[in-house]
Design a protein around this motif. Structure first.
Motif, PDB file in Angstrom:
ATOM      1  N   LEU A   8       0.854  -1.182   0.000  1.00 33.05           N
ATOM      2  CA  LEU A   8       0.000   0.000   0.000  1.00 33.05           C
ATOM      3  C   LEU A   8       0.890   1.232   0.000  1.00 33.05           C
ATOM      4  CD1 LEU A   8      -2.865   1.149   0.168  1.00 33.05           C
ATOM      5  CD2 LEU A   8      -2.780   0.852   2.650  1.00 33.05           C
ATOM      6  N   GLU A   9       0.752   2.060  -1.028  1.00 34.06           N
ATOM      7  CA  GLU A   9       1.583   3.248  -1.175  1.00 34.06           C
ATOM      8  C   GLU A   9       0.710   4.475  -1.405  1.00 34.06           C
ATOM      9  OE1 GLU A   9       4.823   3.397  -0.812  1.00 34.06           O
ATOM     10  OE2 GLU A   9       5.172   1.228  -0.616  1.00 34.06           O
ATOM     11  N   THR A  10       1.150   5.616  -0.900  1.00 32.77           N
ATOM     12  CA  THR A  10       0.433   6.869  -1.083  1.00 32.77           C
ATOM     13  C   THR A  10       1.379   7.947  -1.596  1.00 32.77           C
ATOM     14  OG1 THR A  10       0.854   7.595   1.195  1.00 32.77           O
ATOM     15  CG2 THR A  10      -1.163   6.320   0.805  1.00 32.77           C
ATOM     16  N   ALA A  11       0.808   8.964  -2.226  1.00 33.39           N
ATOM     17  CA  ALA A  11       1.609  10.072  -2.746  1.00 33.39           C
ATOM     18  C   ALA A  11       0.747  11.330  -2.807  1.00 33.39           C
ATOM     19  CB  ALA A  11       2.151   9.745  -4.131  1.00 33.39           C
ATOM     20  N   VAL A  12       1.384  12.486  -2.691  1.00 34.25           N
ATOM     21  CA  VAL A  12       0.696  13.772  -2.816  1.00 34.25           C
ATOM     22  C   VAL A  12       1.547  14.707  -3.659  1.00 34.25           C
ATOM     23  CG1 VAL A  12      -0.612  13.649  -0.655  1.00 34.25           C
ATOM     24  CG2 VAL A  12       1.721  14.543  -0.625  1.00 34.25           C
ATOM     25  N   PRO A  13       0.928  15.678  -4.325  1.00 29.48           N
ATOM     26  CA  PRO A  13       1.700  16.684  -5.075  1.00 29.48           C
ATOM     27  C   PRO A  13       2.546  17.528  -4.138  1.00 29.48           C
ATOM     28  CG  PRO A  13      -0.622  16.690  -5.712  1.00 29.48           C
ATOM     29  CD  PRO A  13      -0.526  15.861  -4.474  1.00 29.48           C
ATOM     30  N   GLU A  14       3.532  18.218  -4.703  1.00 25.53           N
ATOM     31  CA  GLU A  14       4.479  18.976  -3.890  1.00 25.53           C
ATOM     32  C   GLU A  14       3.897  20.260  -3.305  1.00 25.53           C
ATOM     33  OE1 GLU A  14       7.984  19.732  -6.095  1.00 25.53           O
ATOM     34  OE2 GLU A  14       8.580  17.623  -6.272  1.00 25.53           O
ATOM     35  N   THR A  15       2.987  20.905  -4.000  1.00 21.36           N
ATOM     36  CA  THR A  15       2.488  22.205  -3.542  1.00 21.36           C
ATOM     37  C   THR A  15       1.582  22.029  -2.332  1.00 21.36           C
ATOM     38  OG1 THR A  15       2.586  23.109  -5.779  1.00 21.36           O
ATOM     39  CG2 THR A  15       1.213  24.277  -4.185  1.00 21.36           C
ATOM     40  N   VAL A  16       1.930  22.718  -1.244  1.00 18.67           N
ATOM     41  CA  VAL A  16       1.205  22.600   0.022  1.00 18.67           C
ATOM     42  C   VAL A  16       0.266  23.791   0.185  1.00 18.67           C
ATOM     43  CG1 VAL A  16       1.422  22.473   2.533  1.00 18.67           C
ATOM     44  CG2 VAL A  16       3.107  21.333   1.070  1.00 18.67           C
ATOM     45  N   LEU A  17      -0.959  23.513   0.601  1.00 22.80           N
ATOM     46  CA  LEU A  17      -1.929  24.546   0.923  1.00 22.80           C
ATOM     47  C   LEU A  17      -2.085  24.608   2.438  1.00 22.80           C
ATOM     48  CD1 LEU A  17      -4.716  23.697  -1.694  1.00 22.80           C
ATOM     49  CD2 LEU A  17      -2.906  25.410  -1.904  1.00 22.80           C
ATOM     50  N   VAL A  18      -1.672  25.700   3.042  1.00 23.85           N
ATOM     51  CA  VAL A  18      -1.848  25.895   4.477  1.00 23.85           C
ATOM     52  C   VAL A  18      -3.262  26.430   4.700  1.00 23.85           C
ATOM     53  CG1 VAL A  18      -1.021  27.108   6.522  1.00 23.85           C
ATOM     54  CG2 VAL A  18       0.610  26.334   4.774  1.00 23.85           C
ATOM     55  N   GLN A  19      -4.011  25.772   5.549  1.00 23.12           N
ATOM     56  CA  GLN A  19      -5.441  26.049   5.666  1.00 23.12           C
ATOM     57  C   GLN A  19      -5.728  27.511   5.994  1.00 23.12           C
ATOM     58  OE1 GLN A  19      -7.675  24.235   4.597  1.00 23.12           O
ATOM     59  NE2 GLN A  19      -9.491  24.054   5.876  1.00 23.12           N
ATOM     60  N   GLU A  20      -5.004  28.106   6.909  1.00 22.17           N
ATOM     61  CA  GLU A  20      -5.259  29.496   7.271  1.00 22.17           C
ATOM     62  C   GLU A  20      -4.991  30.438   6.095  1.00 22.17           C
ATOM     63  OE1 GLU A  20      -2.910  30.352  10.673  1.00 22.17           O
ATOM     64  OE2 GLU A  20      -4.162  29.182  12.051  1.00 22.17           O
ATOM     65  N   GLN A  21      -3.945  30.154   5.331  1.00 28.40           N
ATOM     66  CA  GLN A  21      -3.634  31.005   4.183  1.00 28.40           C
ATOM     67  C   GLN A  21      -4.702  30.885   3.096  1.00 28.40           C
ATOM     68  OE1 GLN A  21       0.288  29.739   2.998  1.00 28.40           O
ATOM     69  NE2 GLN A  21       1.321  30.850   4.654  1.00 28.40           N
ATOM     70  N   VAL A  22      -5.161  29.664   2.862  1.00 31.02           N
ATOM     71  CA  VAL A  22      -6.204  29.461   1.854  1.00 31.02           C
ATOM     72  C   VAL A  22      -7.495  30.153   2.284  1.00 31.02           C
ATOM     73  CG1 VAL A  22      -7.535  27.752   0.564  1.00 31.02           C
ATOM     74  CG2 VAL A  22      -5.165  27.271   1.177  1.00 31.02           C
ATOM     75  N   ALA A 100       3.259   6.590 -11.254  1.00 32.84           N
ATOM     76  CA  ALA A 100       4.261   6.597 -10.188  1.00 32.84           C
ATOM     77  C   ALA A 100       3.789   5.832  -8.960  1.00 32.84           C
ATOM     78  CB  ALA A 100       4.601   8.038  -9.812  1.00 32.84           C
ATOM     79  N   THR A 101       2.523   6.008  -8.587  1.00 36.22           N
ATOM     80  CA  THR A 101       2.015   5.327  -7.401  1.00 36.22           C
ATOM     81  C   THR A 101       1.860   3.839  -7.646  1.00 36.22           C
ATOM     82  OG1 THR A 101       0.756   7.369  -7.001  1.00 36.22           O
ATOM     83  CG2 THR A 101       0.311   5.505  -5.561  1.00 36.22           C
ATOM     84  N   ALA A 102       1.437   3.470  -8.842  1.00 43.96           N
ATOM     85  CA  ALA A 102       1.339   2.049  -9.183  1.00 43.96           C
ATOM     86  C   ALA A 102       2.705   1.388  -9.129  1.00 43.96           C
ATOM     87  CB  ALA A 102       0.720   1.889 -10.574  1.00 43.96           C
ATOM     88  N   LYS A 103       3.715   2.057  -9.672  1.00 39.36           N
ATOM     89  CA  LYS A 103       5.074   1.503  -9.635  1.00 39.36           C
ATOM     90  C   LYS A 103       5.553   1.317  -8.198  1.00 39.36           C
ATOM     91  CE  LYS A 103       9.746   2.206 -11.456  1.00 39.36           C
ATOM     92  NZ  LYS A 103      10.406   1.834 -10.183  1.00 39.36           N
ATOM     93  N   ALA A 104       5.262   2.299  -7.340  1.00 38.34           N
ATOM     94  CA  ALA A 104       5.686   2.211  -5.945  1.00 38.34           C
ATOM     95  C   ALA A 104       5.045   1.015  -5.249  1.00 38.34           C
ATOM     96  CB  ALA A 104       5.340   3.502  -5.220  1.00 38.34           C
TER      97      ALA A 104
END
Length: 440
Positions: A8-22, A100-104
């Motif tokens: 079981l593998e997980t991945a997320v994009p690099e750009t982070v959204l900080v909740q207070e800023q959003v 990428a996630t399938a390969k992982a």
């Protein structure tokens, strides 16, 4: 051998959204009325989310995009690109994440090579393209030419559960099968500024993420920790069809996510889980008919439109349902009669105690903080039992169908061999998909 998740593998994009800023960005958008501004503040602050991730690189506050299509940082202005532009970004970004996630997941399982994969099941509701992600996975990972491919599209947040069920069924039919389940959801592609309470709730919750599970019944795949897929159940609640929906508009996909959803789940979760837990309570034996349980025509009662979740969540003024007002009273009366037998007060305390003692971990899809609150309160669960769900919500937000796989991945770091896991996810219908699993 029982089918089990062996990787079981997980991945997320690099750009982070900080909740207070959003939150502050959404508050700065032009055209918002005073109610919308109040709802934005409450929705974001009470979401239980601290950070999320997005494939939209220009949503960062660190730099200004040369040609902003979604967000102009200097003006703090959210743009409204059309559905085509949003889906084009989905095609590029989701395709990469699927592969990428399938390969992982394959690399993470000792004893399994790409040529061993017999089936691919892809899951997504946030975009479309063909040849689709199943094709990309097979091509780019060099899978066998006769690999069988399936795509579960546009089912919503619960879709990874039927994907795992299908994987288990394929392994039951062929003990040598190796099934790759991959979910990628890019929900932030469809976020927008709006005075609509449903859109505000969606903007405060949804995020991007990917997860992949390798499922097989083979016994030659190493000694890594795994999850046996013991049993699954599907239930549709007798109310709530209008409370959650996902449609395609000219400016992206449009979410209806009522503040009444946690209330519906709290009222009907016992009946939905009863067959899975095999306890003596069921709506049928308590007096309701099976027809009433699966009544897909009954809308949310008229007086539900003003109800707020009493545990957490924004003070949302619910959008009015479509049925005519003159039928609302009769419908509400009929619905109340049909569902009286599954009211929460009718469930013996012993039932909840038995479920709590038999299941060590509750992998609840954290569609929002109040949903986890409802499940925890309903079954008197400890903070530890739902801890992985809250942690995933805090760090990643609601990634639609990928979310429950993130929760399963998180709890494997804490669970012991022999622990029982009850996983559940919720989506349009209102549909409850659940499954029992065992840590091995």
């Amino acid at each position: 051998m029982v089918a089990r998740i062996v990787s079981l593998e997980t991945a997320v994009p690099e750009t982070v959204l900080v909740q207070e800023q959003v939150r502050d960005v959404f508050l700065a958008q032009p055209g918002l009325n005073r109610l919308a501004q109040r709802l934005i503040t409450t929705s974001f602050d009470q979401s239980g989310i601290e950070r999320r991730h997005t494939v939209i690189d220009e949503l960062t506050l660190d730099r200004q995009a040369d040609d902003p299509r979604f967000f102009d940082r200097d003006q703090r202005l959210l743009h409204m690109p059309g559905t085509r532009e949003r889906n084009e970004l989905y095609t590029r970004a989701a395709g990469e994440l699927f592969v990428a996630t399938a390969k992982a997941a394959i690399d993470g399982c000792g004893g399994i090579l790409p040529g061993d994969v017999t089936h691919i099941i892809t899951v997504s509701c946030t975009g479309f393209f063909a040849p689709g992600p199943d094709f990309l996975i097979a091509r780019d990972l060099g899978l066998r030419p006769d690999v069988q491919r399936y795509n579960l599209g546009f089912m919503g947040c619960y879709a990874s559960m039927p994907a795992l069920r299908l994987a288990a069924q394929l392994c039951d039919a062929d003990p040598q099968a190796v099934v790759l389940v991959v979910s990628v959801e890019l929900c932030t592609l469809h976020v927008r500024s709006s005075n609509d309470p449903d859109q505000i709730i969606a903007a405060s919750l949804f995020a991007d993420g990917a997860a992949a599970a390798l499922v097989t019944a083979r016994d030659d795949v190493g000694d890594q920790v795994s999850l046996t897929l013991d049993r699954f159940e599907t239930r549709v609640t007798p109310v709530g069809e209008e409370a959650m929906s996902w449609t395609i508009g000219d400016e992206g996909f449009e979410m209806v996510l009522s503040s009444y959803v946690p209330h519906i789940i709290g009222e009907h979760i016992d009946a939905a889980l009863a067959p899975l837990l095999e306890h003596p309570f069921s709506a049928v034996t308590a007096g309701a008919t099976s027809d009433s349980l699966l009544d897909l025509t009954a809308p949310v009662p008229d007086d539900a439109s003003g109800l707020l979740d009493d545990s957490a969540g924004p003070p949302v003024v619910q959008s009015a349902p479509e049925p005519a007002a003159e039928t609302a009273t009769a419908t509400a009366t009929a619905t109340a009669t049909a569902t009286a037998a599954v009211a929460t007060d009718d469930v013996p305390d012993a039932v909840r105690s038995g479920a709590r003692s038999d299941v060590q971990w509750w992998a609840v899809h954290p569609g929002g903080r109040s949903i986890v609150d409802r499940i925890q309160q309903r079954f008197e669960l400890s903070d530890e039992q739902v801890g992985p769900s809250r942690d995933v919500l805090r760090d990643f937000g609601n990634m639609s169908s990928a979310t429950v796989l993130f929760v399963l991945d998180a709890l494997l770091d804490r669970a012991a061999p022999g622990d029982t896991v009850l996983a559940m996810a919720f989506g349009p219908g209102l549909t409850v998909e659940s499954g029992l699993m065992t840590v091995r």
